[in-house]
Design a protein around this motif. Structure first.
Motif, short mmCIF file in Angstrom:
data_model
loop_
_atom_site.label_atom_id
_atom_site.label_comp_id
_atom_site.label_asym_id
_atom_site.label_seq_id
_atom_site.Cartn_x
_atom_site.Cartn_y
_atom_site.Cartn_z
N ILE A 45 -13.67 7.61 -0.02
CA ILE A 45 -13.75 6.74 -1.20
C ILE A 45 -12.36 6.42 -1.72
N GLN A 46 -11.49 7.46 -1.79
CA GLN A 46 -10.12 7.23 -2.24
C GLN A 46 -9.42 6.21 -1.35
N THR A 47 -9.58 6.38 -0.03
CA THR A 47 -8.94 5.48 0.93
C THR A 47 -9.47 4.07 0.78
N ALA A 48 -10.79 3.95 0.63
CA ALA A 48 -11.41 2.63 0.50
C ALA A 48 -10.89 1.92 -0.74
N ARG A 49 -10.82 2.62 -1.86
CA ARG A 49 -10.36 2.00 -3.11
C ARG A 49 -8.88 1.61 -3.01
N ALA A 50 -8.08 2.47 -2.36
CA ALA A 50 -6.67 2.14 -2.18
C ALA A 50 -6.51 0.90 -1.31
N MET A 51 -7.33 0.78 -0.30
CA MET A 51 -7.30 -0.41 0.56
C MET A 51 -7.62 -1.67 -0.25
N PHE A 73 -10.09 9.52 10.35
CA PHE A 73 -11.48 9.39 9.89
C PHE A 73 -11.52 8.79 8.48
N PHE A 74 -10.62 9.25 7.60
CA PHE A 74 -10.58 8.69 6.25
C PHE A 74 -10.35 7.18 6.31
N THR A 75 -9.43 6.78 7.18
CA THR A 75 -9.05 5.37 7.27
C THR A 75 -10.15 4.53 7.90
N ASP A 76 -10.73 5.03 8.99
CA ASP A 76 -11.83 4.31 9.63
C ASP A 76 -12.95 4.02 8.64
N PHE A 77 -13.43 5.07 7.99
CA PHE A 77 -14.59 4.92 7.12
C PHE A 77 -14.22 4.24 5.79
N GLY A 78 -12.96 4.34 5.40
CA GLY A 78 -12.50 3.57 4.26
C GLY A 78 -12.53 2.08 4.57
N ALA A 79 -12.15 1.74 5.80
CA ALA A 79 -12.20 0.34 6.23
C ALA A 79 -13.64 -0.15 6.25
N TYR A 80 -14.54 0.66 6.80
CA TYR A 80 -15.95 0.24 6.88
C TYR A 80 -16.52 -0.01 5.48
N ALA A 81 -16.12 0.83 4.51
CA ALA A 81 -16.61 0.64 3.14
C ALA A 81 -16.15 -0.69 2.56
N ASN A 82 -15.03 -1.21 3.05
CA ASN A 82 -14.51 -2.51 2.60
C ASN A 82 -14.97 -3.66 3.48
N PHE A 156 -0.26 6.31 -1.08
CA PHE A 156 -1.18 5.18 -0.93
C PHE A 156 -2.51 5.44 -1.61
N LEU A 157 -3.03 6.67 -1.48
CA LEU A 157 -4.33 7.00 -2.07
C LEU A 157 -4.35 6.82 -3.58
N CYS A 158 -3.19 7.00 -4.22
CA CYS A 158 -3.14 6.89 -5.68
C CYS A 158 -3.34 5.46 -6.17
#
Length: 601
Positions: A45-51, A73-82, A156-158
């Motif tokens: 979720i953090q990664t997705a929001r930062a993206m 994994f954080f990045t992959d699934f953060g991308a999918y969320a977006n 980046f996450l922040c």
């Protein structure tokens, strides 16, 4: 079984499993510690929001250039969320390879792993019209003095800690569709330019469904090791499926440390390529050969017992005699167990193997010592698995039975394997001409591999593009010959030559460690490795072993001459792809002089 879109999969699993381990990662001191499902969900979720805050839009192509790390994994699934698209690059890719993929996928944001990936990526960024910024996973990476755009992943996450980013991601997740592009997997490019294989979320959901049918024995008590690069479709699809099943994934960051990882994790599952098992086979054969006469008899009887029990009875669905069952159980608790424990696979329940053919003798040996390997076949274009061998009634030499929902036929003209189904790619990214050639008029994908069917079982013959035609008009399959000869303990790499030539030859890279042991035993004199590979006694020994391996080949298929090389084929020289396949055109060019010498009258 419910099938969740990759945009929501991790969070649904977190609701179910909470504090249970989703991933295992190793710290700098070598200690393994868990990342719970709830923690994984939070990081995604953090990664997705930062993206979202970073300006990444729906269906943007997001590059990931890294060795296996939890952040992948954080990045992959953060991308999918977006609703963005994951574009993985091999950690070993050269700047030229990175530049090609960045330009082809028009990637603006690239996530990089360690110093090597950062250095290469920054070189590309300085002259790229597309790449705007790098996000760096490893905090110890030192930035170039002129770098003013890169950021570390933790910083980046922040960026996403605001209500606007939260709302944006929530809306995108709700709008996520199975028809969205999920990933672009770039092929190795053994015969030409690398192509981006487009896979949609619908392809991955179908992967989940059909593997659930074929693998009902897997459950959330299992543990797997992510060893192959997450850029490889085999590992990519397997890891996604394991997350779907609630299986814990131990993330192996350094491929050179896989033996140590296996000893520490002792996984129940792991997908792998033939080379791993071939090395195990060779190691055991050496151990047997160096044992006392008594122990050799024990090993030989144990292997023969396992062969008869597993292949002559169990695989055929027959009940074995009581004495054979007793012997098998005895050896299973002693010899087989000791062997598997030494490797770290004593808890193993399923080890899928693919990516290249596995020699029959290796398959038979592994089955005979009760190592649960499962041979399969597939490609990036088919979202990995087309078929794999069942637990029972499999045929040695085959590549398995078809997956549910996959349609297959053999082209009568050239025996090409043609496939159709919901796991098959929609095509190559921005390659309309390639797509026209890749599919038949009625929608079957041309695999480029030749094979044949016996009932519902598929057999691989050869890679059609790799077929050679000698000047005598005979067709040979170099991969098949390489597989037969290349399993020798003294051979590390082999490239078979023969296209438009009057006979078959080969360039061979010996296993120098084994060769040096042999030279020491035979008291051969040499000062350099170059001298060693050119020693006449070494040539005669290798020639004798090659001839023994070739005894079942037709005369025109046999290697008549060869050259021993002291320098291996490498990715840096572009002689190997990132998946360690031979780039034949490059090898032919780099060794043109030596090859002409072979064929000189």
């Amino acid at each position: 079984m419910e099938y969740y879109h990759l945009a929501e999969l991790i969070h649904r699993q977190a609701d179910k499993y909470e504090k249970r381990a989703a991933l295992l990662e190793q710290n700098n001191e070598g200690k393994w510690h868990p990342i719970s499902w709830r923690e994984l969900s939070g990081k995604v979720i953090q990664t997705a929001r930062a993206m979202a805050e970073f300006g990444i839009q729906e269906q943007d192509n997001i590059g990931i250039y890294s060795q296996n790390m939890p952040a992948c994994f954080f990045t992959d699934f953060g991308a999918y969320a977006n609703r963005a698209v994951s574009v993985p690059l091999y950690a070993t890719s050269s700047p030229a390879q990175v530049e090609y993929i960045i330009n082809d996928a028009e990637t603006r944001t690239l996530f990089v792993g360690e110093q090597l990936q950062y250095n290469n990526a920054f070189k590309v960024q300085r002259k790229s019209e597309f790449l705007e910024r790098l996000v760096i996973f490893d905090r110890s990476v030192k930035l170039h003095p002129e770098d003013t755009t890169s950021t570390y992943f933790e910083d980046f996450l922040c960026l996403g800690e605001n209500a606007h980013a939260e709302t944006t991601v929530n809306v995108r997740m709700k709008e996520a569709s199975p028809e969205d592009m999920a990933m672009i997997i770039y092929t190795s490019g053994t015969t030409g330019e690398s192509k981006g294989v487009v896979l949609h979320h619908a392809n991955i959901l179908e992967v989940f469904r059909i593997h659930d049918i074929r693998l009902p024995q897997l459950n959330d008590k299992d543990v797997t090791v992510s060893f192959l690069p997450l850029t490889h479709i085999f590992e990519k699809a397997w890891s996604s499926y394991c997350l779907h099943k609630g299986i814990t994934i131990a993330v192996n960051r350094d491929p050179r440390k896989i033996q140590q990882t296996l000893q520490e994790i002792r996984p129940t599952l792991m997908c792998n390529v033939p080379r791993f098992w071939e090395k195990l086979y060779t190691g055991v054969q050496d151990k047997i050969a160096s044992s006392s006469g008594f122990m050799q008899k024990i090993f030989t009887d144990a292997i023969r017992t396992g062969h008869d029990y597993k292949l002559e009875y169990k695989n055929k669905g027959l009940r074995s005699p009581a004495w054979l069952t007793f012997k098998f159980n005895f050896y299973n608790q002693t010899v087989y167990r000791a062997l598997k424990k030494a490797v770290g696979i004593d808890k193993g329940r399923l080890f899928p193997v693919g990516g290249a053919p596995l020699a029959d003798k290796v398959t038979i040996f592994l089955q005979s010592v009760n190592i649960p390997i499962v041979t399969g076949y597939g490609s990036s274009e088919t979202a990995a698995t087309i078929c794999f061998c069942p637990d029972e009634h499999f045929i040695i030499g085959s590549i398995g039975t078809l997956m549910p929902g996959v349609e297959l036929r053999i082209d009568p003209e050239n025996n090409e394997i043609l496939v159709k189904g919901k796991t098959i790619t929609s095509g190559y990214y921005k390659k309309p001409e390639e797509n026209a050639r890749a599919f038949t008029e009625d929608g079957y994908f041309r695999t480029g591999d030749a094979g044949y069917m016996e009932g519902n079982t598929l057999f691989f013959k050869e890679r059609i593009k790799d077929l050679y035609k000698t000047s005598n008009g005979k067709y040979i399959a170099p991969q098949a010959i390489e597989g037969i000869v290349g399993n020798d303990k003294y051979i590390q790499q082999i490239a078979v030559i023969g296209d438009e030539r009057k006979f078959v030859s080969a360039l061979i890279v010996p296993d120098m460690e084994e060769l040096e042991k042999y030279a020491s035993k035979k008291q051969l004199r040499y000062t350099t490795r170059e001298e060693l590979v050119n020693h006449p006694d070494i040539y005669r020994m290798i020639a004798s072993r090659i001839e023994e391996h070739q005894k079942d080949l037709a005369s025109y298929e046999k290697i008549k001459k060869f050259i021993l090389l002291s320098t291996p084929f490498t990715m840096e020289s572009e002689e190997l792809t990132d998946t360690l396949k031979l780039r034949r055109r490059v090898i032919l060019k780099n060794y043109a002089t030596q090859i002409e010498e072979i064929y000189r009258e």
